[in-house]
Design a protein around this motif. Structure first.
Motif, mmCIF file in Angstrom:
data_model
loop_
_atom_site.group_PDB
_atom_site.id
_atom_site.type_symbol
_atom_site.label_atom_id
_atom_site.label_comp_id
_atom_site.label_asym_id
_atom_site.label_seq_id
_atom_site.Cartn_x
_atom_site.Cartn_y
_atom_site.Cartn_z
ATOM 1 N N SER B 245 0.675 -1.136 -0.166
ATOM 2 C CA SER B 245 -0.037 -0.059 -0.054
ATOM 3 C C SER B 245 0.801 1.261 -0.071
ATOM 4 C CB SER B 245 -1.076 0.089 1.166
ATOM 5 O OG SER B 245 -0.316 0.128 2.455
ATOM 6 N N GLY B 246 2.036 0.858 0.332
ATOM 7 C CA GLY B 246 3.009 2.462 0.408
ATOM 8 C C GLY B 246 3.626 2.483 -1.003
ATOM 9 N N ILE B 247 3.783 1.304 -1.594
ATOM 10 C CA ILE B 247 4.609 1.410 -2.920
ATOM 11 C C ILE B 247 3.717 1.770 -4.116
ATOM 12 C CG2 ILE B 247 5.624 -0.183 -4.639
ATOM 13 C CD1 ILE B 247 6.270 -2.028 -2.318
ATOM 14 N N ILE B 248 2.446 1.492 -3.951
ATOM 15 C CA ILE B 248 1.424 1.671 -5.144
ATOM 16 C C ILE B 248 1.442 3.208 -5.415
ATOM 17 C CG2 ILE B 248 -1.163 1.626 -5.799
ATOM 18 C CD1 ILE B 248 -1.123 -1.108 -4.586
ATOM 19 N N PRO B 249 1.047 4.104 -4.477
ATOM 20 C CA PRO B 249 1.044 5.428 -4.895
ATOM 21 C C PRO B 249 2.324 6.054 -5.390
ATOM 22 C CG PRO B 249 0.830 5.242 -2.473
ATOM 23 C CD PRO B 249 0.848 3.673 -3.227
ATOM 24 N N GLU B 250 3.472 5.753 -4.694
ATOM 25 C CA GLU B 250 4.785 6.342 -5.035
ATOM 26 C C GLU B 250 5.058 5.819 -6.488
ATOM 27 O OE1 GLU B 250 9.007 6.237 -2.821
ATOM 28 O OE2 GLU B 250 7.075 6.349 -1.570
ATOM 29 N N ILE B 251 4.909 4.763 -7.153
ATOM 30 C CA ILE B 251 5.230 4.334 -8.278
ATOM 31 C C ILE B 251 4.567 4.727 -9.253
ATOM 32 C CG2 ILE B 251 5.415 2.128 -9.653
ATOM 33 C CD1 ILE B 251 7.831 2.291 -7.929
ATOM 34 N N CYS B 252 3.190 4.610 -8.843
ATOM 35 C CA CYS B 252 2.141 5.114 -9.815
ATOM 36 C C CYS B 252 2.412 6.831 -10.096
ATOM 37 C CB CYS B 252 0.572 5.108 -9.431
ATOM 38 S SG CYS B 252 0.116 3.263 -9.597
ATOM 39 N N GLN B 253 2.763 7.457 -9.234
ATOM 40 C CA GLN B 253 3.016 8.913 -9.690
ATOM 41 C C GLN B 253 4.293 9.277 -10.608
ATOM 42 O OE1 GLN B 253 3.071 10.581 -5.671
ATOM 43 N NE2 GLN B 253 1.077 10.906 -5.498
ATOM 44 N N LYS B 254 5.329 8.260 -10.082
ATOM 45 C CA LYS B 254 6.422 8.519 -10.989
ATOM 46 C C LYS B 254 6.302 7.889 -12.477
ATOM 47 C CE LYS B 254 10.159 8.560 -8.389
ATOM 48 N NZ LYS B 254 11.203 7.929 -7.490
ATOM 49 N N TYR B 255 5.617 6.924 -12.593
ATOM 50 C CA TYR B 255 5.222 6.418 -13.820
ATOM 51 C C TYR B 255 3.964 6.486 -14.389
ATOM 52 C CZ TYR B 255 10.046 4.458 -13.072
ATOM 53 O OH TYR B 255 11.209 4.458 -12.738
ATOM 54 N N PRO B 256 3.568 7.098 -15.391
ATOM 55 C CA PRO B 256 2.193 7.231 -15.598
ATOM 56 C C PRO B 256 1.422 6.169 -16.458
ATOM 57 C CG PRO B 256 3.426 8.860 -16.947
ATOM 58 C CD PRO B 256 4.149 8.115 -16.052
ATOM 59 N N ASP B 257 2.671 5.444 -17.264
ATOM 60 C CA ASP B 257 1.946 4.281 -18.069
ATOM 61 C C ASP B 257 2.409 2.986 -17.466
ATOM 62 O OD1 ASP B 257 4.963 4.675 -17.736
ATOM 63 O OD2 ASP B 257 5.491 3.962 -20.068
ATOM 64 N N LEU B 258 1.894 2.870 -16.089
ATOM 65 C CA LEU B 258 2.056 1.602 -15.337
ATOM 66 C C LEU B 258 0.846 1.313 -14.466
ATOM 67 C CD1 LEU B 258 5.030 1.119 -13.355
ATOM 68 C CD2 LEU B 258 3.006 0.987 -12.181
ATOM 69 N N ASN B 259 0.430 -0.008 -14.556
ATOM 70 C CA ASN B 259 -0.621 -0.611 -14.167
ATOM 71 C C ASN B 259 -0.294 -1.628 -13.058
ATOM 72 O OD1 ASN B 259 -2.328 1.126 -15.459
ATOM 73 N ND2 ASN B 259 -2.743 -0.560 -16.881
ATOM 74 N N PHE B 260 -1.168 -1.728 -12.093
ATOM 75 C CA PHE B 260 -1.050 -2.961 -11.012
ATOM 76 C C PHE B 260 -2.294 -3.936 -11.205
ATOM 77 C CE2 PHE B 260 1.985 -0.033 -8.822
ATOM 78 C CZ PHE B 260 2.729 -0.868 -8.121
ATOM 79 N N ILE B 261 -2.127 -5.331 -11.366
ATOM 80 C CA ILE B 261 -2.991 -6.210 -10.974
ATOM 81 C C ILE B 261 -2.665 -6.960 -9.764
ATOM 82 C CG2 ILE B 261 -4.064 -8.242 -11.898
ATOM 83 C CD1 ILE B 261 -3.085 -7.236 -14.828
ATOM 84 N N ILE B 262 -3.635 -7.094 -8.912
ATOM 85 C CA ILE B 262 -3.519 -7.578 -7.327
ATOM 86 C C ILE B 262 -4.375 -8.760 -7.513
ATOM 87 C CG2 ILE B 262 -3.286 -7.272 -4.821
ATOM 88 C CD1 ILE B 262 -2.579 -4.286 -5.737
ATOM 89 N N GLY B 263 -3.962 -9.850 -7.374
ATOM 90 C CA GLY B 263 -4.913 -11.005 -7.126
ATOM 91 C C GLY B 263 -4.839 -11.492 -5.625
ATOM 92 N N GLY B 264 -5.922 -12.097 -5.204
ATOM 93 C CA GLY B 264 -5.707 -12.415 -3.567
ATOM 94 C C GLY B 264 -6.795 -11.607 -2.927
ATOM 95 N N GLU B 265 -7.141 -12.449 -1.609
ATOM 96 C CA GLU B 265 -8.102 -12.177 -0.818
ATOM 97 C C GLU B 265 -7.525 -12.046 0.421
ATOM 98 O OE1 GLU B 265 -10.787 -10.149 0.105
ATOM 99 O OE2 GLU B 265 -11.496 -11.098 -1.869
ATOM 100 N N GLY B 266 -8.101 -11.104 1.534
ATOM 101 C CA GLY B 266 -7.418 -11.203 2.692
ATOM 102 C C GLY B 266 -8.044 -10.043 3.491
ATOM 103 N N PRO B 267 -7.863 -10.042 5.059
ATOM 104 C CA PRO B 267 -8.118 -9.130 5.778
ATOM 105 C C PRO B 267 -7.519 -7.789 5.511
ATOM 106 C CG PRO B 267 -6.538 -10.506 6.957
ATOM 107 C CD PRO B 267 -7.020 -11.288 5.599
#
Lengths: 148, 485
Positions: B245-267
């Protein structure tokens, strides 16, 4: 009068007490007998029979210790197969023989599993004997039903 | 099939150490074992331990051993079932207490387990996972019955908090008289040896494996206009979801052409949703929820980079699966992970947001500059590393070794417990072992071994499944049944 009433009162009390006691006692005996009869009549199975006739069907009879018999009959048209299966029963894992019934709605499926020899629970070697004869008869029945 | 079972009555009731195969087997081995895998965790529950037990059993069956699995009932799934190749599974009706692990009183499972061990003529008990109470129960009873025992540890553990102190004590007791222990990585071995105060000589390292044919690359499934980072893990604390959750915003701000796919469930899914909301990343961060194992590959092949943020890991299957699909792996340097893949296939970082971001940037730079090897090449390298056949072969060696060892007799076992597990615990468990032994004698008196029907072997040298027409065994909704015409 006075001298006589004391022992007489004692006696009546004594008789009443023994009467009460014997009432409890007889009730207990009566209930036990009834329970025993019920057990022999409804629970204790003396003998289980599996009768299989290729043109008719399968009849399962269990005779209770009292002499009462209960019979279940399955006609051959409903029988799909007879198989030996395993199950966890109490703290054991046992083999048992069971009859598979055809599903009238969906022909290849099975609608019900009827266990045989539920109280006797014979061991595997015995089950195999019964199983073999059942299969012979079933195979014969299938031959005759398909040949004409 | 049935007649073979009848022939089984001629065998001596005492457990033979091994049987000589009839020689008509395609395998050249003469030593075959009757192995019983015990764990609370098995299908339909999903996870690494489950697939490990299943795959290992399949490969051992292929090598001519008899294998059965004992686990607890999952909902309506109880009784005896058969899986592919006649793998027999006992789903015992024991109460589940916490996290799919059964409650244990140490004794209540003895009658059923003993019955199964006797009727299946088991010679080696192989328990899995230190979280499984049933596995420890089975070890305890097997040692009382004089059977060989093997234990596989699938997880790493700490030393400091109360729960790990208690679990470690239990593990010490459980493993001090076990014949052999298997760990999935060297880090895990070190950890287990320290936790359970073991002699390192009886601990072997056999890594997990993946089925490389299930994880093949498919470069056409991914869009090369954008970079896709894939994360597949349960969203729990141990897997480092907080770091993610800390990495996602940082990387997304730096690279506009980048997506995340997250698979899995949990608390911890909620914190990822919060991050997505706060930084308006709904169209760039895709949360897929729980994935079935067969869908994992389809998710992996959509990405370029695989990110693993685990905080503790004995052996990370996920990164091998990802590398097998041809992804560049970025992972934390924890537990056994550095052992898993060679340096050119993985970028290792410290478990912190800053370090992981640097690792990701390095991977993105390599990707953009075209320095990364083609997915097909990565797959071809990785597929030779971890195969189940290799795992089975190595496990077999452990079995061979164990079969030659003697099981500790009762008096030596008590000595070992008392001397090895500390004064208080040692005496308590020695007492429990004595009770277990008395209970076993009572059970043997109630139902002697000779009164227990020997089960028809489905697998192994006398296996009905492998030697007769497989179509005779048909599946039913509730149970699978034998038939032999």
């Amino acid at each position: 009068m006075d001298a006589c009433g004391g022992p007489l009162g004692n006696l009546t009390a004594h008789v009443w007490l023994s009467l009460q006691n014997s009432m409890i006692l007889s009730a207990a005996i009566f209930i036990t007998l009834l329970g025993l009869l019920g057990y022999l009549h409804f629970v204790k199975i003396d003998q289980e029979t599996l009768l299989i006739i290729d043109s008719l069907g399968i009849q399962m009879t269990s005779s209770y210790a009292s002499g009462k018999e209960s019979t279940t009959f399955i006609e051959m048209g409903k029988v799909k197969d007879v198989v030996i299966n395993e199950a966890i029963y109490m703290q054991k894992v046992i083999y048992y023989l069971c009859i598979l019934l055809k599903d009238p709605v969906e022909p290849p499926g099975i609608s019900e599993v009827v266990p045989v020899f539920q109280s006797a629970k014979p061991r595997l070697d015995c089950l195999i004997e019964v199983y073999r004869s059942c299969q012979e008869i079933l195979a014969h029945q299938k031959d005759t039903s398909t040949s004409p | 099939m049935a007649c073979r079972g009848g022939g089984g009555h001629g065998q001596p009731p005492s457990a033979t150490l091994f049987r000589v195969s009839p020689g008509n087997l395609s395998t050249r081995r003469t030593l075959t074992h009757n192995i019983c895998m015990v764990s609370d965790f098995f299908y339909p529950n999903m996870g690494g331990v489950e697939s490990h037990i299943y795959q290992l059993s399949q490969c051992l069956i292929e090598r001519g051993h008899k294998v059965i699995i004992v686990t607890h009932a999952y909902g309506n799934r109880k009784g005896i079932r058969y899986l592919t190749n006649g793998l027999k599974v006992y789903y015992l009706p024991l109460k589940v207490m916490y996290n799919q692990s059964t409650a244990t009183t140490l004794f209540h499972s003895l009658p059923l387990l003993r019955y199964i061990f006797v009727r299946e003529r088991v010679t080696i008990i192989h328990s899995h996972s230190s979280f499984s109470a049933m596995a420890h129960d089975a070890l305890f009873h097997a040692k009382t019955m004089g059977l060989q025992t093997v234990f596989t540890d699938h997880s790493l553990f700490g030393f400091a908090d109360v729960s790990s102190v208690l679990t470690n004590k239990l593990l010490t007791v459980s493993l001090c008289d076990t014949n052999h222990i298997i760990c999935v990585s060297y880090t895990s071995k070190e950890n287990t040896v320290l936790r359970a105060a073991l002699n390192p000589e009886i601990v072997s390292v056999i890594p997990n494996a993946v089925d490389p044919t299930d994880f093949t690359p498919d470069p056409f499934r991914r869009h090369d206009s954008v970079i896709t980072i894939v994360v597949v893990s349960r969203l729990v604390y141990r897997k480092g979801t907080d770091l993610l959750s800390g990495i996602i915003p940082e990387i997304c701000q730096k690279y506009p052409d980048l997506n995340f796919i997250i698979g899995g469930e949990g608390p911890k899914r909620i914190i990822l949703e919060e991050v997505r909301e706060r930084y308006q990343l709904q169209d760039r961060v895709l949360l897929l929820g729980a994935l079935e194992h067969k869908d994992v590959r389809n998710v992996l092949v959509q990405g370029h980079i695989f990110l693993n943020t685990s905080l503790t890991e004995a052996f990370c299957m996920a990164i091998v699966e990802a590398a097998s699909c041809g992804l560049q792996v970025v992972s934390t340097r924890v537990g056994g992970i550095p052992e898993v893949l060679p340096e050119n296939l993985i970028i290792l970082c410290e478990p912190s947001v800053k370090s992981l971001c640097e690792g990701l940037e390095k991977a993105i730079f390599q990707l953009k500059s075209g320095a990364l090897p083609a997915p097909e090449n990565i797959h071809n390298i990785v597929k030779t590393f971890y195969t189940w056949r290799n795992v089975a072969e190595r496990t077999e060696k452990v079995y061979d070794r164990v079969a030659g060892e003697a099981v500790l007799p009762m008096d030596k076992r008590l000595d070992r417990l008392i001397s090895h597990c500390g004064p208080v615990t040692g005496y308590i468990f020695a007492l429990l072992a004595v009770f277990d032994f008395l209970f076993l004698i009572f059970l043997r008196w109630m139902t002697p071994d000779s009164l227990i029907d020997v089960a028809v072997d489905a697998t192994g040298p006398r296996g009905a499944w492998t030697h007769q027409c497989p179509h005779r065994i048909k599946r039913r909704e509730k149970n699978k049944m034998f038939k032999a015409r």
